[in-house]
Design a protein around this motif. Structure first.
Motif, short mmCIF file in Angstrom:
data_model
loop_
_atom_site.label_atom_id
_atom_site.label_comp_id
_atom_site.label_asym_id
_atom_site.label_seq_id
_atom_site.Cartn_x
_atom_site.Cartn_y
_atom_site.Cartn_z
N ALA A 1 0.83 -1.21 0.00
CA ALA A 1 0.00 0.00 0.00
C ALA A 1 0.86 1.26 0.00
O ALA A 1 0.60 2.21 -0.75
CB ALA A 1 -0.93 -0.01 1.21
N ILE A 2 1.90 1.28 0.83
CA ILE A 2 2.79 2.44 0.87
C ILE A 2 3.59 2.53 -0.43
O ILE A 2 3.78 3.63 -0.98
CB ILE A 2 3.73 2.36 2.09
CG1 ILE A 2 2.92 2.32 3.40
CG2 ILE A 2 4.69 3.54 2.11
CD1 ILE A 2 2.00 3.49 3.60
N TYR A 3 4.02 1.39 -0.93
CA TYR A 3 4.76 1.35 -2.20
C TYR A 3 3.91 1.95 -3.32
O TYR A 3 4.37 2.81 -4.08
CB TYR A 3 5.13 -0.10 -2.51
CG TYR A 3 6.05 -0.28 -3.70
CD1 TYR A 3 7.41 -0.46 -3.51
CD2 TYR A 3 5.55 -0.27 -5.00
CE1 TYR A 3 8.27 -0.63 -4.59
CE2 TYR A 3 6.39 -0.43 -6.09
CZ TYR A 3 7.76 -0.62 -5.88
OH TYR A 3 8.59 -0.77 -6.96
N ASP A 4 2.65 1.53 -3.40
CA ASP A 4 1.76 2.03 -4.44
C ASP A 4 1.44 3.51 -4.24
O ASP A 4 1.28 4.27 -5.20
CB ASP A 4 0.46 1.23 -4.46
CG ASP A 4 0.67 -0.22 -4.91
OD1 ASP A 4 1.74 -0.51 -5.50
OD2 ASP A 4 -0.22 -1.05 -4.65
N GLY A 5 1.34 3.92 -2.97
CA GLY A 5 1.04 5.32 -2.68
C GLY A 5 2.11 6.27 -3.19
O GLY A 5 1.83 7.44 -3.47
N PHE A 6 3.33 5.76 -3.33
CA PHE A 6 4.41 6.61 -3.82
C PHE A 6 4.19 7.10 -5.24
O PHE A 6 4.71 8.15 -5.63
CB PHE A 6 5.76 5.88 -3.68
CG PHE A 6 6.62 6.49 -2.63
CD1 PHE A 6 6.24 6.44 -1.30
CD2 PHE A 6 7.79 7.16 -2.96
CE1 PHE A 6 7.02 7.03 -0.32
CE2 PHE A 6 8.58 7.75 -1.98
CZ PHE A 6 8.18 7.69 -0.66
N THR A 7 3.44 6.35 -6.01
CA THR A 7 3.11 6.82 -7.36
C THR A 7 2.27 8.09 -7.28
O THR A 7 2.50 9.05 -8.02
CB THR A 7 2.34 5.73 -8.13
OG1 THR A 7 3.15 4.55 -8.20
CG2 THR A 7 1.99 6.19 -9.53
N GLN A 8 1.30 8.10 -6.36
CA GLN A 8 0.51 9.31 -6.12
C GLN A 8 1.39 10.44 -5.60
O GLN A 8 1.29 11.59 -6.04
CB GLN A 8 -0.58 9.05 -5.08
CG GLN A 8 -1.76 8.24 -5.51
CD GLN A 8 -2.78 8.21 -4.37
OE1 GLN A 8 -3.19 9.24 -3.85
NE2 GLN A 8 -3.17 7.01 -3.98
N TYR A 9 2.24 10.10 -4.62
CA TYR A 9 3.09 11.12 -4.00
C TYR A 9 3.93 11.86 -5.02
O TYR A 9 4.02 13.09 -5.01
CB TYR A 9 3.99 10.46 -2.95
CG TYR A 9 5.27 11.22 -2.69
CD1 TYR A 9 5.25 12.47 -2.06
CD2 TYR A 9 6.51 10.71 -3.10
CE1 TYR A 9 6.43 13.17 -1.83
CE2 TYR A 9 7.68 11.41 -2.87
CZ TYR A 9 7.64 12.64 -2.25
OH TYR A 9 8.80 13.35 -2.04
#
Length: 458
Positions: free
Chosen positions: A259-267
């Motif tokens: 989830a955090i890994y994928d959130g980095f795309t948004q970040y």
């Protein structure tokens, strides 16, 4: 209206061209008729249960970390004050207020100022915590700052008369700095510097403090390379990863890691264009749960290790962005992410407005109903250990923070109304209120210790 929605309105707002600084100052003078400055000294019986409020906030934190959180909060009255912003926020809202609303930090106590690096690698000193940022009465920030002056000064055994005088001086510095800033144009206010070398010149005598110079030197040594060295290791197969150090630093389950890994795309999409290009040259090589601080201890907080093209590493911190603590209290309406700016965006927007220069890696992302903000971890970041200061050095430090708070408030155009509202009676009014509130902090701290001892709190 919720505080995050207020910040959304602020980001869209334009001050009508028909208003001048003189118009706004005149508005401030008229507000004295309905909210006299002397009313800011008014005190009233505080009727609330601090333990209930702490429990309400901690329902949003990681349960297994609460005993350590309570241990940290119980270390001193100042530590307790840092960890319970919700109590004072509630009390301020119930009491007399000016009603002159602008973007405030919401938790502007002495220990929420610190060193950090500008994008140009200059050492700055400024507000450094914005989790409680919101639109609210301007004096909430100055009262929290001055209460912390009393609290830390009392804890260090400084004379009461000297503290009274210092707190009034700090209030005066805030008032006069705000007044002087609105003699400048908006662009000149925007370009004011918080470089350490500039700030030391603003407060007479501060340049001569050898102890403050020691903290400056320490902060400059705390860079990205030192963070990588302290928190990571190289495995037998040559890969770099974070060190395990439970309970502060622990491995993630696969779902959370992803989830955090994928959130980095948004970040990445929320960063500046140059940072976006820079980050495109790095890949995530490890993520770990890493708890920090006192007030935020128990929130979901992670470190992300990035490895770069051709070598080199960056450590970024990802922190769960909760609503301001006052919105977590009983019978307080909370707004959904669909209705407002996300909590992560609220915090980052406030930081970029209130600080004179900010971490270039700032950004945010959402995962489900959770919001996060991102910043570089400990790059030239540091704080002053206030317990090491003698009274003269403590005096310099508090005066610098009062000066900086005025600079932060001056970025909101509504602060011009404040300059018209304030006069010299303000200094004494907020000093008397803050001295009175010191006793409330002590009473709440005693109630907290009893609750821990009797297991009403973990």
């Amino acid at each position: 209206m919720g505080s995050s929605s207020d910040i959304k309105d602020l980001l869209r707002e334009r001050v009508a061209a028909k208003y001048t600084i003189d118009d706004l100052k005149e508005t401030g003078k008229k507000i004295r008729e309905t909210a006299p400055i002397e009313s800011l000294a008014a005190v009233s019986k505080i009727d609330r249960d601090p333990v209930q409020f702490i429990n309400s906030v901690e329902q949003n934190l990681t349960e297994s970390l609460l005993p350590m959180r309570h241990q940290r909060m119980g270390a001193s009255q100042a530590a307790f004050f840092r960890g319970t912003a919700e109590l004072m926020a509630y009390d301020l809202r119930q009491g007399e207020k000016s009603g002159i609303n602008l973007l405030i930090d919401g938790d502007a106590h002495l220990q929420n100022f610190g060193f950090y690096a500008s994008p140009e690698r200059n050492l700055l000193f400024d507000l450094n915590d914005f989790d409680e940022a919101q639109i609210n009465s301007f004096e909430f920030d100055i009262k929290r700052l001055l209460t912390s002056v009393y609290l830390l000064g009392d804890q260090q055994g400084f004379e009461a008369d000297k503290l009274d005088e210092l707190v009034q001086t700090d209030a005066s510095i805030y008032r006069k700095t705000l007044r002087d800033l609105f003699k400048l144009g908006a662009l000149d206010r925007f370009y004011q510097s918080t470089e350490v070398k500039h700030l030391m010149q603003e407060i007479p005598g501060a340049e001569d403090s050898q102890l403050l110079a020691k903290f400056v030197k320490k902060a400059t040594k705390r860079n990205n390379d030192s963070v990588v060295k302290k928190y990571t290791l190289t495995t037998d197969d040559g890969h770099m990863r974070f060190k395990d150090d439970p309970p502060s630093s622990v491995r993630l389950d696969q779902a959370t890691y992803q989830a955090i890994y994928d959130g980095f795309t948004q970040y990445r999409k929320t960063t500046r264009a140059d940072i976006l290009v820079l980050l495109s040259q790095y890949r995530i090589t490890d993520i770990i749960h890493h708890s920090v601080g006192i007030g935020s201890f128990g929130t979901n907080c992670y470190l992300v290790l990035l490895s770069g093209l051709g070598g080199g590493h960056i450590v970024l911190q990802v922190k769960e962005a909760l609503p301001p603590r006052q919105e977590l209290l009983p019978h307080t309406e909370r707004m959904t992410l669909q209705q407002e700016v996300s909590q992560g965006q609220r915090i980052i927007a406030a930081q970029m407005i209130l600080q004179k220069a900010s971490d270039p890696f700032l950004g945010w992302f959402n995962v489900g109903d959770k919001s996060y903000y991102v910043r570089q971890f400990r790059d030239m970041k540091g704080s002053v250990d206030l317990e090491e200061l003698n009274f003269t050095e403590f005096q310099y430090y508090t005066q610098i923070t009062a000066y900086l708070l005025a600079m932060a408030h001056a970025q909101t155009p509504q602060a011009a109304v404040v300059t018209g509202y304030l006069d010299k009676h303000f200094d004494s009014a907020v000093q008397r209120w803050s001295k009175w509130y010191l006793n409330q902090v002590k009473a709440d701290y005693s109630a907290f210790l009893r609750a821990v001892d009797t297991h009403l709190l973990a």
